[in-house]
Design a protein around this motif. Structure first.
Motif, short mmCIF file in Angstrom:
data_model
loop_
_atom_site.label_atom_id
_atom_site.label_comp_id
_atom_site.label_asym_id
_atom_site.label_seq_id
_atom_site.Cartn_x
_atom_site.Cartn_y
_atom_site.Cartn_z
N ILE A 26 0.85 -1.19 0.00
CA ILE A 26 0.00 0.00 0.00
C ILE A 26 0.88 1.24 0.00
O ILE A 26 1.87 1.33 0.74
CB ILE A 26 -0.94 0.00 1.22
N LEU A 27 0.51 2.24 -0.82
CA LEU A 27 1.34 3.43 -1.02
C LEU A 27 0.82 4.67 -0.30
O LEU A 27 1.50 5.71 -0.29
CB LEU A 27 1.44 3.73 -2.52
N ASN B 286 -19.50 -0.42 0.34
CA ASN B 286 -19.38 -0.08 1.76
C ASN B 286 -17.94 -0.21 2.23
O ASN B 286 -17.26 -1.18 1.88
CB ASN B 286 -20.28 -0.99 2.61
N VAL B 287 -17.47 0.76 3.02
CA VAL B 287 -16.12 0.71 3.58
C VAL B 287 -16.11 -0.27 4.74
O VAL B 287 -16.87 -0.11 5.71
CB VAL B 287 -15.66 2.10 4.04
N ILE B 288 -15.26 -1.30 4.65
CA ILE B 288 -15.21 -2.32 5.69
C ILE B 288 -13.89 -2.30 6.45
O ILE B 288 -13.68 -3.12 7.36
CB ILE B 288 -15.44 -3.72 5.09
N GLY B 289 -12.99 -1.39 6.08
CA GLY B 289 -11.72 -1.27 6.77
C GLY B 289 -10.80 -0.31 6.05
O GLY B 289 -11.16 0.23 4.99
N THR B 290 -9.63 -0.05 6.60
CA THR B 290 -8.64 0.82 5.96
C THR B 290 -7.26 0.20 6.05
O THR B 290 -6.99 -0.64 6.93
CB THR B 290 -8.61 2.22 6.61
N LEU B 291 -6.38 0.63 5.14
CA LEU B 291 -4.99 0.20 5.13
C LEU B 291 -4.10 1.44 5.10
O LEU B 291 -4.54 2.53 4.72
CB LEU B 291 -4.70 -0.67 3.90
N ASN B 292 -2.83 1.27 5.47
CA ASN B 292 -1.90 2.39 5.54
C ASN B 292 -0.63 2.09 4.77
O ASN B 292 -0.35 0.94 4.39
CB ASN B 292 -1.57 2.70 7.00
N THR B 293 0.15 3.14 4.55
CA THR B 293 1.40 3.04 3.79
C THR B 293 2.28 1.91 4.33
O THR B 293 2.52 1.82 5.54
CB THR B 293 2.18 4.36 3.87
N GLY B 294 2.74 1.05 3.41
CA GLY B 294 3.63 -0.05 3.78
C GLY B 294 2.93 -1.34 4.12
O GLY B 294 3.59 -2.39 4.19
N ASP B 295 1.61 -1.31 4.32
CA ASP B 295 0.88 -2.56 4.60
C ASP B 295 1.03 -3.52 3.42
O ASP B 295 0.99 -3.12 2.26
CB ASP B 295 -0.60 -2.27 4.84
N GLN B 296 1.19 -4.80 3.71
CA GLN B 296 1.35 -5.83 2.70
C GLN B 296 0.03 -6.56 2.48
O GLN B 296 -0.69 -6.87 3.44
CB GLN B 296 2.43 -6.84 3.12
N VAL B 297 -0.31 -6.82 1.21
CA VAL B 297 -1.55 -7.51 0.88
C VAL B 297 -1.28 -8.59 -0.15
O VAL B 297 -0.26 -8.57 -0.85
CB VAL B 297 -2.61 -6.52 0.33
N ILE B 298 -2.21 -9.53 -0.25
CA ILE B 298 -2.20 -10.54 -1.31
C ILE B 298 -3.31 -10.19 -2.29
O ILE B 298 -4.47 -10.01 -1.90
CB ILE B 298 -2.44 -11.96 -0.75
N VAL B 299 -2.96 -10.04 -3.57
CA VAL B 299 -3.93 -9.68 -4.61
C VAL B 299 -4.37 -10.95 -5.34
O VAL B 299 -3.53 -11.70 -5.84
CB VAL B 299 -3.29 -8.69 -5.62
N GLY C 133 -10.02 -1.60 -12.53
CA GLY C 133 -9.24 -0.70 -11.70
C GLY C 133 -9.33 -0.96 -10.21
O GLY C 133 -8.83 -0.16 -9.41
N TRP C 134 -9.95 -2.07 -9.82
CA TRP C 134 -10.06 -2.43 -8.41
C TRP C 134 -9.39 -3.78 -8.18
O TRP C 134 -9.44 -4.66 -9.05
CB TRP C 134 -11.53 -2.50 -7.97
N LEU C 135 -8.77 -3.95 -7.02
CA LEU C 135 -8.08 -5.18 -6.67
C LEU C 135 -8.77 -5.85 -5.49
O LEU C 135 -9.12 -5.19 -4.51
CB LEU C 135 -6.62 -4.90 -6.30
N TYR C 136 -8.93 -7.18 -5.58
CA TYR C 136 -9.47 -7.94 -4.46
C TYR C 136 -8.28 -8.44 -3.65
O TYR C 136 -7.44 -9.18 -4.14
CB TYR C 136 -10.30 -9.12 -4.96
N ILE C 137 -8.20 -8.00 -2.39
CA ILE C 137 -7.00 -8.25 -1.59
C ILE C 137 -7.36 -8.93 -0.27
O ILE C 137 -8.51 -8.92 0.17
CB ILE C 137 -6.24 -6.93 -1.30
N SER C 138 -6.31 -9.50 0.33
CA SER C 138 -6.45 -10.09 1.66
C SER C 138 -5.20 -9.75 2.48
O SER C 138 -4.08 -9.76 1.95
CB SER C 138 -6.60 -11.61 1.55
N THR C 139 -5.42 -9.42 3.75
CA THR C 139 -4.29 -9.16 4.65
C THR C 139 -4.14 -10.26 5.69
O THR C 139 -3.26 -10.19 6.54
CB THR C 139 -4.50 -7.83 5.39
N GLY C 140 -5.00 -11.24 5.64
CA GLY C 140 -5.04 -12.26 6.69
C GLY C 140 -6.18 -12.03 7.66
O GLY C 140 -6.80 -12.96 8.15
N THR C 141 -6.46 -10.75 7.93
CA THR C 141 -7.57 -10.40 8.82
C THR C 141 -8.65 -9.59 8.11
O THR C 141 -9.75 -9.44 8.61
CB THR C 141 -7.07 -9.58 10.04
N LEU C 142 -8.34 -9.08 6.92
CA LEU C 142 -9.27 -8.23 6.19
C LEU C 142 -9.25 -8.61 4.71
O LEU C 142 -8.18 -8.75 4.12
CB LEU C 142 -8.86 -6.75 6.35
#
Length: 574
Positions: free
Chosen positions: A170-171, A186-199, A205-214
């Motif tokens: 995340i940038l 609907n907004v279900i959460g937020t991410l911040n600079t440097g967070d790592q995700v799996i796409v 133009g939208w990505l489906y991602i997972s952080t393990g908890t979101l």
């Protein structure tokens, strides 16, 4: 008044249209939003015949250039693909992904070199391959279904974007995660600079991602994402690589949080000393080694690392208004505009660019794909395109090829009005009115987009070049923090643009009732890189509440289109 009456009748008709019945048999599609319009034909210019709501399902009959024909009541209608969330394809139509291996690959409506060009695809972009026939492949690219030359597809090198297991970083801070691939989700959460995700998926133009908890959808504009295989870069430490971006940071350790100890630039080449996951260790200065992100590299020495031995001969310009730049890059400033047929001496060759002598002294750089030297190899795309200049100048609008560029679209909404109006919606509606006015003259009118999809700026310019346009009109609406500012402005870059700008601006001045802010120089890519006479029109300020209300009126768009039409008619009669 007649047009206004038709529009009012259409609104009344739509309000009486019954809700669609659900069709469950065969392949089905599902509506993504409430109030979608089902049209009589595959395009926004066709009248709506029914409406549907989120979750409604319909039987699919066929597809045509981003539109799906469906069964509706006792007949059929057309829905735009971007309004669908679920498409169940027959198993026999399973598609594969391939990467494009050459720049400016034409996506055509039919498997024929003379067929209509739907889009232009750049090297490295991924396409979905539906079928192949002879030397042609039917593919899907950015919602468009068409045909490309099979030779320039590579299934083994398909773009890693949105592949299962792709990694992303995340940038920005406070990036919204939504439950749907839409800004209306609907907004279900937020991410911040440097967070790592799996796409794991990508849509419009939208990505489906997972952080393990979101898990959810985020905008691709704010993510740096790449394949965990790093495009197979540096399979062994001895492999050579070159850099694909400018100012790539070199770090002390293999990670984004490590100290920056240097930078390397576009086309710099290095030998890989060590690899750790996606990170490569290189000797970036004599005696100094550090780590770079492998997803900003490609294997091998890039040709622009060395200057070609060709330092003599001439180039012949293929297109009017071709840009000669101060450096070998499309981002460099334009120092001269060359005319079709003009011959200029070669000073040197730098990768895909020729350094050439200019008529007034000095030199500049021109891309090798817009010139001819008479001794080069076959072009990258063997479609035998014939780029011919008109023997006679266009003296009537009925003879002209005109590009209408509806600004923004898709994930790029453009400016947002005081009451929430999206610029992209206004530009496409204005473009439609202008399209019908100009088409009635017999002119060859082409729109860079006919619906709500994203088209990058380079593709818009490429459409103008490929159709050898006589005029390019880019439509926009303005916004600024000061809500008192209002009025329309005509922008042009220079050279042949000014005469077109004069005529169009005069036409708008006579037709529009809002403040006239005059003509101005505009250093916009769609003007600067365009070989056709071009203007960019800011038709009003949607940040001004009163002007936004006026702009949202059909009568306003009709007046704006009439002004542009009158200006073009005058321009082509001079």
């Amino acid at each position: 008044m007649k047009l206004l009456s038709v529009l009012i009748s259409t609104v009344l008709f739509l309000s009486l249209v019954p809700e669609l019945k659900v069709h469950a048999e065969g392949s089905t599609i599902e509506a993504a939003h409430d109030g979608i319009l089902i049209r009589e034909g595959p395009g926004l210019s066709y009248p709506a015949i029914a409406t549907g709501n989120a979750g409604d399902q319909y039987k699919e009959l066929q597809r045509d250039n981003g539109w799906v024909e469906v069964s509706v009541n006792d007949g059929s209608g057309w829905i735009a693909e971007w309004l669908l969330t679920s498409v169940n394809e027959p198993e026999t139509e399973a598609a594969s992904q391939s990467a494009v291996t050459t720049d400016n690959l034409r996506l055509r409506a039919e498997p024929d070199q003379n067929s209509e060009i739907l889009s232009v695809i750049q090297a490295g972009q991924s396409v979905e391959v539906l079928s192949s026939s002879d030397n042609w492949s039917e593919v899907v690219y950015q919602g468009n279904t068409g045909w490309v030359v099979s030779e320039y597809l590579d299934a083994s090198a398909s773009e890693p974007q949105a592949a299962e297991g792709s990694n992303g970083t995340i940038l920005v801070d406070r990036l919204n995660v939504r439950d749907d691939f839409s800004s209306d989700g609907n907004v279900i959460g937020t991410l911040n600079t440097g967070d790592q995700v799996i796409v794991s998926d990508e849509k419009y133009g939208w990505l489906y991602i997972s952080t393990g908890t979101l898990t959810g959808w985020i905008s691709s504009d704010y993510v740096e994402y790449h394949s965990s295989t790093v495009n197979q870069t540096a399979e062994t430490p001895s492999d050579d690589i070159h850099i694909t971006v400018n100012g790539l940071q070199v770090r002390s350790e293999p990670g984004r949080n490590a100290d920056v100890i240097g930078t390397v630039n576009l086309y710099d080449s290095f030998s890989v000393e060590e690899q750790s996951g996606d990170w490569l260790r290189i000797e970036f200065e004599e005696g100094k080694s550090g780590w770079i992100a492998g997803w900003f590299t490609e294997r091998g020495i890039h040709p622009e690392s060395n200057v070609s031995a060709q330092t003599s001969g001439e180039v012949t310009i293929l297109y009017n208004g071709s840009n000669v730049r101060e450096a070998p890059s499309t981002d460099a400033a334009v120092v001269y505009k060359a005319s079709a047929g003009e011959s200029l001496s070669i000073v040197s060759q730098n990768g895909d660019w020729y350094e050439i002598s200019l008529p007034g002294g000095g030199s500049g750089f021109i891309a090798n794909w817009i010139v001819s030297t008479g001794n080069e190899a076959e072009p990258a795309e063997p479609e035998s395109e014939t780029e011919e200049e008109n023997e006679e100048p266009v003296t009537s609008i009925s003879e002209a090829t005109i590009i209408i560029d509806a600004g923004h679209g898709g994930r790029d909404g453009g400016a947002v009005g005081a009451a929430g109006t999206l610029e992209k919606s206004l530009t496409i509606r204005t473009a439609e009115v202008l399209y019908h006015m100009l088409s009635s003259t017999g002119a060859n009118v082409i729109m860079t987009r006919e619906d709500d999809r994203y088209v990058d700026l380079y593709s818009r310019v490429a459409i103008s070049r490929d159709h050898q346009a006589d005029a390019f009109i880019s439509l926009h609406y303005d916004a600024i923090n000061d809500r008192s500012v209002k009025g329309f402005t005509t922008y042009y870059y220079g050279g042949p643009d000014e005469a077109l700008a004069d005529s169009v601006h005069e036409g708008l001045s006579d037709s529009m009732t809002v403040k006239n802010r005059g003509m101005q120089h505009g250093n916009f890519l769609v003007l600067r890189d365009n070989s056709a006479p071009s203007v960019l029109l800011e038709l009003g300020f949607i940040s001004n509440p009163s002007e936004e209300a006026s702009i949202n009126n059909d009568r306003f768009r009709e007046m704006a289109a009439t002004g542009i039409y009158n200006g073009l008619t005058e321009y082509f009669s001079e």
